[in-house]
Design a protein around this motif. Structure first.
Motif, mmCIF file in Angstrom:
data_model
loop_
_atom_site.group_PDB
_atom_site.id
_atom_site.type_symbol
_atom_site.label_atom_id
_atom_site.label_comp_id
_atom_site.label_asym_id
_atom_site.label_seq_id
_atom_site.Cartn_x
_atom_site.Cartn_y
_atom_site.Cartn_z
ATOM 1 N N GLU A 123 0.854 -1.190 0.000
ATOM 2 C CA GLU A 123 0.000 0.000 0.000
ATOM 3 C C GLU A 123 0.893 1.244 0.000
ATOM 4 O OE1 GLU A 123 -3.524 0.108 2.469
ATOM 5 O OE2 GLU A 123 -3.346 -2.042 2.853
ATOM 6 N N ARG A 124 1.269 1.671 -1.194
ATOM 7 C CA ARG A 124 2.155 2.812 -1.322
ATOM 8 C C ARG A 124 1.566 3.881 -2.257
ATOM 9 N NH1 ARG A 124 7.118 2.855 -2.292
ATOM 10 N NH2 ARG A 124 6.960 4.677 -3.664
ATOM 11 N N GLN A 125 0.255 3.823 -2.450
ATOM 12 C CA GLN A 125 -0.374 4.763 -3.379
ATOM 13 C C GLN A 125 -0.134 6.219 -2.995
ATOM 14 O OE1 GLN A 125 -4.599 4.231 -3.745
ATOM 15 N NE2 GLN A 125 -4.819 5.811 -5.318
ATOM 16 N N VAL A 126 -0.314 6.546 -1.711
ATOM 17 C CA VAL A 126 -0.164 7.936 -1.283
ATOM 18 C C VAL A 126 1.286 8.389 -1.436
ATOM 19 C CG1 VAL A 126 -0.234 9.462 0.709
ATOM 20 C CG2 VAL A 126 -2.169 8.015 0.197
ATOM 21 N N SER A 147 5.065 11.713 -4.397
ATOM 22 C CA SER A 147 6.284 11.702 -5.195
ATOM 23 C C SER A 147 6.034 12.278 -6.585
ATOM 24 C CB SER A 147 6.821 10.274 -5.304
ATOM 25 O OG SER A 147 7.947 10.211 -6.142
ATOM 26 N N ASP A 148 4.922 11.883 -7.212
ATOM 27 C CA ASP A 148 4.597 12.386 -8.550
ATOM 28 C C ASP A 148 4.280 13.872 -8.525
ATOM 29 O OD1 ASP A 148 4.956 9.840 -9.503
ATOM 30 O OD2 ASP A 148 2.823 9.380 -9.728
ATOM 31 N N LEU A 149 3.586 14.323 -7.484
ATOM 32 C CA LEU A 149 3.301 15.754 -7.364
ATOM 33 C C LEU A 149 4.586 16.552 -7.161
ATOM 34 C CD1 LEU A 149 0.065 15.772 -5.157
ATOM 35 C CD2 LEU A 149 0.255 16.505 -7.540
ATOM 36 N N LYS A 150 5.496 16.014 -6.355
ATOM 37 C CA LYS A 150 6.782 16.686 -6.151
ATOM 38 C C LYS A 150 7.514 16.865 -7.477
ATOM 39 C CE LYS A 150 7.916 15.369 -1.372
ATOM 40 N NZ LYS A 150 8.832 14.550 -0.525
ATOM 41 N N GLU A 151 7.451 15.848 -8.334
ATOM 42 C CA GLU A 151 8.129 15.921 -9.627
ATOM 43 C C GLU A 151 7.490 16.989 -10.508
ATOM 44 O OE1 GLU A 151 10.742 15.049 -12.799
ATOM 45 O OE2 GLU A 151 10.825 14.825 -10.619
ATOM 46 N N VAL A 152 6.166 17.104 -10.473
ATOM 47 C CA VAL A 152 5.486 18.144 -11.251
ATOM 48 C C VAL A 152 5.896 19.529 -10.755
ATOM 49 C CG1 VAL A 152 3.238 19.178 -11.796
ATOM 50 C CG2 VAL A 152 3.517 16.691 -11.862
ATOM 51 N N PHE A 153 5.879 19.722 -9.435
ATOM 52 C CA PHE A 153 6.283 21.006 -8.864
ATOM 53 C C PHE A 153 7.734 21.324 -9.243
ATOM 54 C CE2 PHE A 153 2.455 20.673 -6.433
ATOM 55 C CZ PHE A 153 2.169 21.949 -5.974
ATOM 56 N N ARG A 154 8.596 20.305 -9.213
ATOM 57 C CA ARG A 154 10.002 20.506 -9.545
ATOM 58 C C ARG A 154 10.161 20.945 -10.991
ATOM 59 N NH1 ARG A 154 13.994 18.485 -12.174
ATOM 60 N NH2 ARG A 154 12.674 16.824 -13.023
ATOM 61 N N LYS A 155 9.455 20.273 -11.905
ATOM 62 C CA LYS A 155 9.563 20.603 -13.330
ATOM 63 C C LYS A 155 9.121 22.034 -13.598
ATOM 64 C CE LYS A 155 9.297 16.208 -15.786
ATOM 65 N NZ LYS A 155 8.552 15.448 -16.824
ATOM 66 N N ILE A 156 8.019 22.426 -12.982
ATOM 67 C CA ILE A 156 7.512 23.784 -13.211
ATOM 68 C C ILE A 156 8.463 24.812 -12.600
ATOM 69 C CG2 ILE A 156 5.623 25.381 -12.646
ATOM 70 C CD1 ILE A 156 3.730 22.947 -12.901
ATOM 71 N N LYS A 157 8.947 24.534 -11.415
ATOM 72 C CA LYS A 157 9.861 25.461 -10.744
ATOM 73 C C LYS A 157 11.144 25.647 -11.528
ATOM 74 C CE LYS A 157 12.166 26.239 -6.299
ATOM 75 N NZ LYS A 157 12.391 25.711 -4.929
ATOM 76 N N ASN A 158 11.633 24.568 -12.148
ATOM 77 C CA ASN A 158 12.908 24.618 -12.855
ATOM 78 C C ASN A 158 12.769 24.982 -14.332
ATOM 79 O OD1 ASN A 158 14.176 23.864 -10.502
ATOM 80 N ND2 ASN A 158 14.282 21.691 -11.039
ATOM 81 N N VAL A 173 -4.045 8.330 -10.522
ATOM 82 C CA VAL A 173 -3.754 7.077 -9.824
ATOM 83 C C VAL A 173 -2.779 6.258 -10.662
ATOM 84 C CG1 VAL A 173 -5.780 5.930 -10.840
ATOM 85 C CG2 VAL A 173 -4.773 5.021 -8.761
ATOM 86 N N GLY A 174 -1.801 5.652 -10.006
ATOM 87 C CA GLY A 174 -0.741 4.973 -10.741
ATOM 88 C C GLY A 174 -0.924 3.483 -10.925
ATOM 89 N N TYR A 175 -1.914 2.869 -10.274
ATOM 90 C CA TYR A 175 -2.025 1.415 -10.297
ATOM 91 C C TYR A 175 -2.566 0.867 -11.614
ATOM 92 C CZ TYR A 175 -0.662 0.534 -5.501
ATOM 93 O OH TYR A 175 0.057 0.421 -4.352
ATOM 94 N N TYR A 176 -3.278 1.681 -12.358
ATOM 95 C CA TYR A 176 -3.709 1.233 -13.674
ATOM 96 C C TYR A 176 -3.735 2.433 -14.607
ATOM 97 C CZ TYR A 176 -8.396 3.176 -12.875
ATOM 98 O OH TYR A 176 -9.452 4.017 -12.637
ATOM 99 N N GLU A 177 -3.578 2.162 -15.890
ATOM 100 C CA GLU A 177 -3.390 3.249 -16.852
ATOM 101 C C GLU A 177 -4.704 3.914 -17.258
ATOM 102 O OE1 GLU A 177 -0.549 4.413 -17.396
ATOM 103 O OE2 GLU A 177 0.476 2.830 -16.320
ATOM 104 N N GLY A 178 -5.814 3.176 -17.194
ATOM 105 C CA GLY A 178 -7.098 3.765 -17.563
ATOM 106 C C GLY A 178 -7.819 2.925 -18.598
ATOM 107 N N THR A 179 -8.830 3.511 -19.223
ATOM 108 C CA THR A 179 -9.616 2.817 -20.240
ATOM 109 C C THR A 179 -9.160 3.268 -21.619
ATOM 110 O OG1 THR A 179 -11.518 2.770 -18.748
ATOM 111 C CG2 THR A 179 -11.946 2.329 -21.073
ATOM 112 N N PRO A 180 -8.699 2.345 -22.465
ATOM 113 C CA PRO A 180 -8.150 2.735 -23.768
ATOM 114 C C PRO A 180 -9.211 3.325 -24.698
ATOM 115 C CG PRO A 180 -7.416 0.531 -23.145
ATOM 116 C CD PRO A 180 -8.510 0.915 -22.196
ATOM 117 N N VAL A 181 -8.903 4.448 -25.301
ATOM 118 C CA VAL A 181 -9.847 5.077 -26.233
ATOM 119 C C VAL A 181 -9.877 4.337 -27.564
ATOM 120 C CG1 VAL A 181 -9.651 7.369 -25.198
ATOM 121 C CG2 VAL A 181 -8.098 6.729 -27.036
ATOM 122 N N ASN A 182 -8.871 3.502 -27.843
ATOM 123 C CA ASN A 182 -8.876 2.729 -29.077
ATOM 124 C C ASN A 182 -9.314 1.288 -28.872
ATOM 125 O OD1 ASN A 182 -6.501 2.288 -27.613
ATOM 126 N ND2 ASN A 182 -5.286 1.818 -29.428
#
Length: 252
Positions: free
Chosen positions: A46-49, A54-65, A203-212
């Motif tokens: 159980e490491r979703q949070v 971690s993913d939000l930190k990377e987004v903030f880092r990219k925008i800041k830099n 959410v990182g556990y699954y990619e989603g529903t494919p549009v194709n």
């Protein structure tokens, strides 16, 4: 990227950023999804949070830099913040953990963290802050979840509509019958004179529903837009280091 009325937006990882306004839109978190899987008998960590933060930190880092010098001033969550339809204490505690991180990153978080209500948000952990939609008056950017339509988001002063709910993704394969992989994607199009963007789930556990490779009722569950309109939407696939344009849904 820029639309016809010159409102700039950027696809950054799984999020959508409006640099001129400092607004970051984040799709469906589904906090508690990993806990639900574990309850069903599948043993997973159980490491979703931790991954969300971690993913939000990377987004903030990219925008800041970035060379633009822009900063995140406001974060909008597009609904389905939690996963279970009933109350789960674990979800509440994990929601608080994510918010504690954001409170250190977002100026005046009480005003500048916006929560949209999704169909999974049967319990409000925000103490009454959830909205059916949110419209930025200065820019005319409207945010909603996507499971319901509201006439206000199509108002005359609205220029861009951003939603989640669909969890769009795409299946890619080198050759028929060879290994297939699924990638999250953005959908971008226009409807009733508005630029319309559907962003992928966070959410990182699954990619989603494919549009194709969707069921016949998949796009029809998106009550904001008719299916025939969505087939003209462009696909922007999230790669490892950049976002790739893949043409329109109808051409897949």
């Amino acid at each position: 990227m820029q639309n016809k009325i010159r409102i700039k937006y950027e696809f950054i990882n799984k999020t959508l950023f409006f640099p001129d306004y400092g607004i970051l839109a984040v799709g469906d978190l589904h906090i508690g999804y990993d806990h639900m899987i574990k309850q069903s008998g599948i043993l997973i960590p159980e490491r979703q949070v931790k991954d969300i933060i971690s993913d939000l930190k990377e987004v903030f880092r990219k925008i800041k830099n970035s060379k633009t010098g822009k900063r995140i001033k406001k974060v909008v969550f597009l609904g389905d913040i939690k996963h279970a339809f009933s109350f789960e204490a674990e979800e509440k505690y994990e929601f608080i953990e994510v918010m504690n991180f954001l409170k250190l990153e977002v100026p005046e978080p009480q005003e500048n963290i916006i929560f949209i209500k999704g169909n999974h948000d049967t319990m409000d952990f925000t103490y009454g802050k959830m909205k059916n939609y949110h419209i930025e008056p200065e820019s005319g950017i409207a945010f909603t979840h996507g499971h319901k339509s509201f006439p206000e988001i199509f108002g005359r002063k609205v220029n861009v509509i951003v939603s989640g709910h669909l969890h769009p993704s795409i299946i890619l394969a080198e050759k028929p019958g060879v290994k297939k992989e699924t990638y999250k994607c953005f959908l971008e199009g226009s409807y009733k004179g508005k630029t319309f963007i559907v962003i992928p789930s966070f959410v990182g556990y699954y990619e989603g529903t494919p549009v194709n490779d969707y069921r016949e009722d998949y796009l029809e569950s998106f009550f904001i837009l008719p299916k025939k309109e969505m087939l003209n939407f462009k696909i922007h696939v999230i790669g490892k280091d950049k976002v790739y344009d893949f043409g329109k849904i109808k051409d897949l």
